[in-house]
Design a protein around this motif. Structure first.
Motif, mmCIF file in Angstrom:
data_model
loop_
_atom_site.group_PDB
_atom_site.id
_atom_site.type_symbol
_atom_site.label_atom_id
_atom_site.label_comp_id
_atom_site.label_asym_id
_atom_site.label_seq_id
_atom_site.Cartn_x
_atom_site.Cartn_y
_atom_site.Cartn_z
ATOM 1 N N VAL A 137 -37.397 -80.910 -21.092
ATOM 2 C CA VAL A 137 -37.262 -80.110 -19.873
ATOM 3 C C VAL A 137 -37.405 -80.998 -18.643
ATOM 4 O O VAL A 137 -36.618 -80.911 -17.686
ATOM 5 N N GLY A 142 -34.370 -82.266 -15.975
ATOM 6 C CA GLY A 142 -34.570 -81.669 -14.653
ATOM 7 C C GLY A 142 -34.889 -82.644 -13.544
ATOM 8 O O GLY A 142 -34.831 -82.283 -12.359
ATOM 9 N N TYR A 192 -32.872 -82.956 -10.390
ATOM 10 C CA TYR A 192 -32.937 -81.820 -9.467
ATOM 11 C C TYR A 192 -34.160 -81.887 -8.560
ATOM 12 O O TYR A 192 -34.287 -81.067 -7.639
ATOM 13 N N TRP A 193 -35.079 -82.815 -8.832
ATOM 14 C CA TRP A 193 -36.297 -82.902 -8.021
ATOM 15 C C TRP A 193 -35.933 -83.141 -6.558
ATOM 16 O O TRP A 193 -35.047 -83.935 -6.241
ATOM 17 N N THR A 222 -40.230 -79.404 -12.156
ATOM 18 C CA THR A 222 -38.892 -79.342 -12.751
ATOM 19 C C THR A 222 -38.366 -77.910 -12.795
ATOM 20 O O THR A 222 -37.210 -77.645 -12.426
ATOM 21 N N ALA A 223 -39.203 -76.983 -13.254
ATOM 22 C CA ALA A 223 -38.753 -75.603 -13.458
ATOM 23 C C ALA A 223 -38.245 -74.978 -12.169
ATOM 24 O O ALA A 223 -37.158 -74.387 -12.130
ATOM 25 N N SER A 263 -37.311 -76.516 -9.503
ATOM 26 C CA SER A 263 -36.229 -77.302 -8.920
ATOM 27 C C SER A 263 -34.889 -76.946 -9.541
ATOM 28 O O SER A 263 -33.860 -76.921 -8.863
ATOM 29 N N VAL A 264 -34.899 -76.656 -10.855
ATOM 30 C CA VAL A 264 -33.656 -76.336 -11.561
ATOM 31 C C VAL A 264 -33.301 -74.861 -11.418
ATOM 32 O O VAL A 264 -32.135 -74.502 -11.171
ATOM 33 N N VAL A 291 -34.294 -73.166 -18.121
ATOM 34 C CA VAL A 291 -34.192 -74.444 -17.417
ATOM 35 C C VAL A 291 -33.265 -75.387 -18.189
ATOM 36 O O VAL A 291 -32.365 -76.016 -17.615
ATOM 37 N N VAL A 292 -33.459 -75.492 -19.490
ATOM 38 C CA VAL A 292 -32.621 -76.372 -20.311
ATOM 39 C C VAL A 292 -31.176 -75.882 -20.332
ATOM 40 O O VAL A 292 -30.232 -76.676 -20.284
ATOM 41 N N ARG A 327 -29.518 -74.402 -18.015
ATOM 42 C CA ARG A 327 -28.825 -74.733 -16.770
ATOM 43 C C ARG A 327 -28.686 -76.241 -16.568
ATOM 44 O O ARG A 327 -27.650 -76.712 -16.079
ATOM 45 N N ALA A 328 -29.725 -76.994 -16.905
ATOM 46 C CA ALA A 328 -29.698 -78.434 -16.642
ATOM 47 C C ALA A 328 -29.035 -79.220 -17.768
ATOM 48 O O ALA A 328 -28.508 -80.319 -17.535
#
Length: 457
Positions: free
Chosen positions: A172, A176, A179-180, A257-258, A260-261, A277-278, A280-281
């Motif tokens: 994850v 991600g 996206y940070w 991460t969560a 941000s994504v 999250v996974v 989408r990323a």
């Protein structure tokens, strides 16, 4: 009275665990399955500032964690929380209460996770025609067999499960990281933090910390391995603290991460937040893979609690608080086989009940009650002349603050989480007291010894 030869021939637990396996055990007990769903609940309450809730709850948990590290260094015994409570307050009743309260938390967790594993196995392999109860029973039987085999086998399996569940969290984070910086990390449900009053923001952070505090519960399980750890006076504190720090780093990175994504509102609404999250990323990652990771994470939680509960019953039997049979060790495998078998029967019965979510929620309150008593016990023992000092010590202010934090969490949890969990927790405590009173006659000699301050070594 047993002779020296007889005592020497009696099978005992063996010290086979090093720092690496101990740290993995502690990390596995904390990572568990909770973080996979807790992120969504935290986002609903805290918006994108969920990292702040995890940071505050880590500080709160670390206070009690440091107390446990000191206890492990001073008194490296199975059933450690029960032992230090009994030793500090010189009360078999409080030791019994603490021991069975911790055992209740472990039993409900194992039963709950067995059903979760069964449902995930149905989804992963299309076994909808196989009853959940049958799959749960098979899973529990497998766990019992591994525990009976030996502590190293149990902890190697724990290490494998911990690596798999940590891989899921690292995955994850890895997908991600690009996206940070794309989203604000201080966006609150009612608007930006700058638009709210400081008091309201502080209260919101504290409520979020109460929620996320429970992602750190599990560190206390390591205390029950004390009699099987090499050089426990130094290894136990190091393993416990390393596990807590590692879990914190992973949790904080997951939070950033969560949000941000996935926008925090979508995250709060997602049934499986980290899977979203996974998705989408990293849309290339197969959904079945995340189901597999979840199975390993949930199975690890059950395994850790089974190990903890079996050693707890062993330790309580050695203190005279439970029937002597629970303190028996298999002569060749060096495992508490009677305790493992008894727990299997109890957990199997609980698993057959199906949904025991209310009972599991109540045991969280019991654990906070235990943490309060254990922190208080360390204060008493640190101030009592003649008590041994460990290789790792904290000032008395640490357990004092830990006790206050746990009391505050009990108040918040009791007043804001509905009446069901507190009522069940109170009922469990009452049932434990009744059980103690009903069986106290057979332990009268032990009660008299503790009343006189004669604590077994």
């Amino acid at each position: 009275m047993a002779t020296a030869a007889t005592a020497g021939a009696e099978p005992r637990l063996q010290r086979r665990i090093g720092l690496g396996l101990l740290m993995m055990y502690g990390l596995g007990s904390m990572l568990g399955a909770g973080i996979y769903g807790l992120v969504g609940e935290a986002a609903r309450l805290m918006g994108s500032a969920i990292w702040l809730a995890f940071l505050v709850s880590m500080v709160a948990a670390l206070l009690t964690g440091l107390s446990y590290a000191t206890i492990a260094s001073r008194y490296p015994r199975a059933g450690g929380a029960c032992y230090v409570t009994q030793r500090a307050y010189r009360s078999p009743l409080l030791g019994y209460l603490v021991g069975l309260a911790v055992a209740c938390s472990g039993l409900t967790s194992i039963a709950t996770q067995a059903n979760v594993v069964a449902r995930n196995l149905q989804a992963a392999f299309g076994w909808q025609g196989v009853p959940v109860a049958l799959l749960a029973a098979g899973f529990l039987l497998l766990l019992a067999g591994i525990l009976l085999r030996g502590i190293r086998e149990s902890l190697w399996l724990n290490a494998v499960c911990t690596v798999v569940e940590a891989f899921g969290l690292v995955l994850v984070i890895a997908v991600g990281i690009p996206y940070w910086g794309s989203a604000s990390l201080l966006e609150w449900p009612d608007g930006p933090a700058g638009g709210t009053e400081a008091a309201g923001t502080t209260l919101l952070v504290f409520q979020g910390a109460v929620l996320t505090f429970f992602s750190f519960i599990g560190f206390e399980d390591t205390l029950n391995l004390s009699e099987e750890v090499k050089n426990p006076e130094r290894t136990m504190p190091a393993g416990l603290i390393l596990a807590m720090v590692t879990a914190t780093v992973i949790y904080m990175a997951i939070c950033v991460t969560a949000v941000s994504v996935v926008p925090w509102r979508d995250l709060a609404a997602a049934p499986a937040p980290l899977a979203e999250v996974v998705r989408r990323a990293a849309p290339w990652f197969p959904p079945l893979g995340f189901i597999g990771i979840t199975i390993f994470a949930v199975a690890n939680t059950a395994l850790v609690n089974y190990v903890m509960a079996s050693r707890l019953l062993y330790g309580m039997a050695r203190q005279g608080l439970l029937p002597e049979a629970f303190g028996r060790v298999h002569p060749s495998r060096h495992t508490p086989h009677v305790a493992i078998g008894a727990l299997f029967v109890i957990v199997l019965a609980l698993a057959m009940l199906g949904n025991i979510a209310a009972l599991a929620s109540a045991t969280v309150l019991l654990l906070l009650f235990v943490f309060t008593l254990v922190n208080g016990a360390l204060i008493v023992l640190k101030r009592r002349p003649g008590e041994p000092r460990g290789a790792f010590e904290v000032p008395v202010v640490v357990p004092a603050l830990g006790m206050l934090v746990c009391l505050a969490l009990i108040v918040v949890r009791t007043t804001s989480g509905g009446a069901t969990a507190p009522m069940i927790a109170g009922g469990l405590l009452l049932a434990i007291l009744v059980l103690y009173a009903a069986t106290a006659r057979g332990r009268q000699a032990e009660i008299d010894r503790f009343a006189a301050g004669d604590v077994p070594s």
